[in-house]
Design an enzyme around this catalytic site. Structure first.
Site, PDB file in Angstrom:
ATOM      1  N   SER A  67      -4.574  -1.228   4.113  1.00 50.49           N
ATOM      2  CA  SER A  67      -4.790  -0.015   4.463  1.00 50.49           C
ATOM      3  C   SER A  67      -5.127  -0.062   6.213  1.00 50.49           C
ATOM      4  CB  SER A  67      -6.213   0.627   4.133  1.00 50.49           C
ATOM      5  OG  SER A  67      -5.741   1.010   2.877  1.00 50.49           O
ATOM      6  N   LYS A  90      -2.640   1.578   8.221  1.00 51.06           N
ATOM      7  CA  LYS A  90      -2.737   3.257   8.320  1.00 51.06           C
ATOM      8  C   LYS A  90      -3.000   3.651   9.679  1.00 51.06           C
ATOM      9  CE  LYS A  90      -4.121   3.676   3.554  1.00 51.06           C
ATOM     10  NZ  LYS A  90      -5.415   4.139   2.518  1.00 51.06           N
ATOM     11  N   TYR A 111       5.657   3.285   2.190  1.00 52.51           N
ATOM     12  CA  TYR A 111       4.216   2.853   2.495  1.00 52.51           C
ATOM     13  C   TYR A 111       3.689   1.632   1.627  1.00 52.51           C
ATOM     14  CZ  TYR A 111      -0.751   3.640   1.011  1.00 52.51           C
ATOM     15  OH  TYR A 111      -2.019   3.525   0.872  1.00 52.51           O
ATOM     16  N   TYR A 113     -13.063   4.121   4.231  1.00 50.81           N
ATOM     17  CA  TYR A 113     -13.187   4.750   3.087  1.00 50.81           C
ATOM     18  C   TYR A 113     -14.455   5.970   2.991  1.00 50.81           C
ATOM     19  CZ  TYR A 113      -9.868   1.074   2.153  1.00 50.81           C
ATOM     20  OH  TYR A 113      -8.704   0.122   2.298  1.00 50.81           O
ATOM     21  N   VAL A 164      -8.188  -3.259   1.810  1.00 48.99           N
ATOM     22  CA  VAL A 164      -8.657  -4.040   0.673  1.00 48.99           C
ATOM     23  C   VAL A 164      -8.025  -5.464   0.385  1.00 48.99           C
ATOM     24  CG1 VAL A 164      -8.952  -2.114  -0.896  1.00 48.99           C
ATOM     25  CG2 VAL A 164      -6.783  -3.205  -0.926  1.00 48.99           C
TER      26      VAL A 164
END
Length: 308
Positions: free
Chosen positions: A63, A66, A193, A244, A262
């Site tokens: 992530s 992102k 993705y 998160y 993660v």
């Protein structure tokens, strides 16, 4: 600032926590990573890099990607009209729910809370696909250029593992598509993705590649990727949404814009000074590196550097 001495002290503080938490096991390719790994790197705004431990060992960015996809979308949609375009499709508020939750999407008409939960990242990837024609490859090329590492690559095993166990992400994408919030076919969006998340980088690579966020939008070669206000806004969303549903606790402890993954990595930004990346695969219940968060907490305590 004697960065090397500070990093040595930070590493000594964080290493006892390295085996706490659990390595991500819902993606089998990540489960095989040793829980004993720990590395930290800092890159100042002039390009000098220092590191300790496993700081040059590549790991799956997951992530953390992102933050870079959002930057590329904002860079390729210059001006307020383009920026308004992506922010009409994704919000800027903390979610308060797990990163792969479906709960809020129905109540909020397929508009994800922020670009750093999975639903929001899928919307950003979708927009990047429209702008570039190849979202994942355009990100890989950008990261190679900014990190100065031409050998950065996708991890085929991780991408395949994510695709095999990606039903929740596919559900998120189909649900948003039903509200008209995707421009490209769902299979294409989730494929790009997964490829983005599978990129392997080291702490050194990520600290250097994220330097434009510390330099108020300037790339490593001095050219401008983002206007200063756009870099500020990405940092702001990283602070409030980048870890998160633990972003409030992370801001309280560390006081820096950050994006976690993660794979166990966390990238953090000190605007005007430097960018840090720490990696330790053991995760807490919310998906953030236990030793990594402790290391960044200790770094800001030792230096007195935070955005507050």
């Amino acid at each position: 600032m004697d960065y090397q001495a500070v990093l040595e002290e930070v590493a000594a503080y964080a290493r006892p926590l390295v085996r706490q938490g659990r390595v991500a096991d819902y993606i089998p390719a990540l489960e095989r990573v040793s829980a004993d790994r720990f590395g930290i790197a800092v890159a100042d705004i002039h390009g000098a890099v220092h590191g300790v431990g496993d700081w040059e060992v590549p790991f799956s960015v997951q992530s953390i990607s992102k933050a870079f996809s959002l930057a590329l979308v904002m860079a390729q949609s210059p001006g307020s009209q383009g920026e308004d375009g992506i922010w009409k499709r994704v919000g800027r508020e903390p979610s308060g729910t797990p990163f792969n939750s479906l709960v809020q999407l129905e109540a909020e008409n397929g508009i994800p809370r922020n670009p750093f939960i999975n639903a929001g990242a899928l919307v950003v990837t979708d927009r990047l696909q429209t702008l570039t024609g190849d979202a994942s490859t355009s990100m890989l090329h950008f990261l190679r250029e900014e990190s100065g590492n031409p050998d950065l690559a996708f991890d085929q095993a991780v991408a395949d593992s994510e695709a095999e166990h990606g039903d929740r992400n596919a559900a998120l994408a189909h649900f948003m598509a039903s509200f008209g919030n995707l421009e490209n076919p769902v299979p294409s969006v989730i494929e790009h993705y997964f490829w983005q998340c599978s990129i392997e980088m080291s702490c050194r690579d990520l600290a250097v590649a994220g330097g434009f966020l510390a330099r108020h939008g300037l790339r490593a070669d001095g050219s401008r990727l983002l206007e200063a206000r756009e870099a500020k806004r990405i940092n702001a969303v990283m602070l409030t949404c980048g870890t998160y549903d633990a972003a409030g606790e992370f801001a309280y402890r560390v006081g820096l814009p950050a994006k976690s993954g993660v794979g166990g990595g966390i990238i953090a930004v000190i605007p005007g000074r430097c960018t840090l990346c720490v990696w330790s695969p053991g995760l807490d219940a919310r998906g953030n590196s236990v030793a990594g968060a402790a290391a960044l907490d200790h770094f800001t305590t030792l230096t007195g550097w935070s955005v507050f």
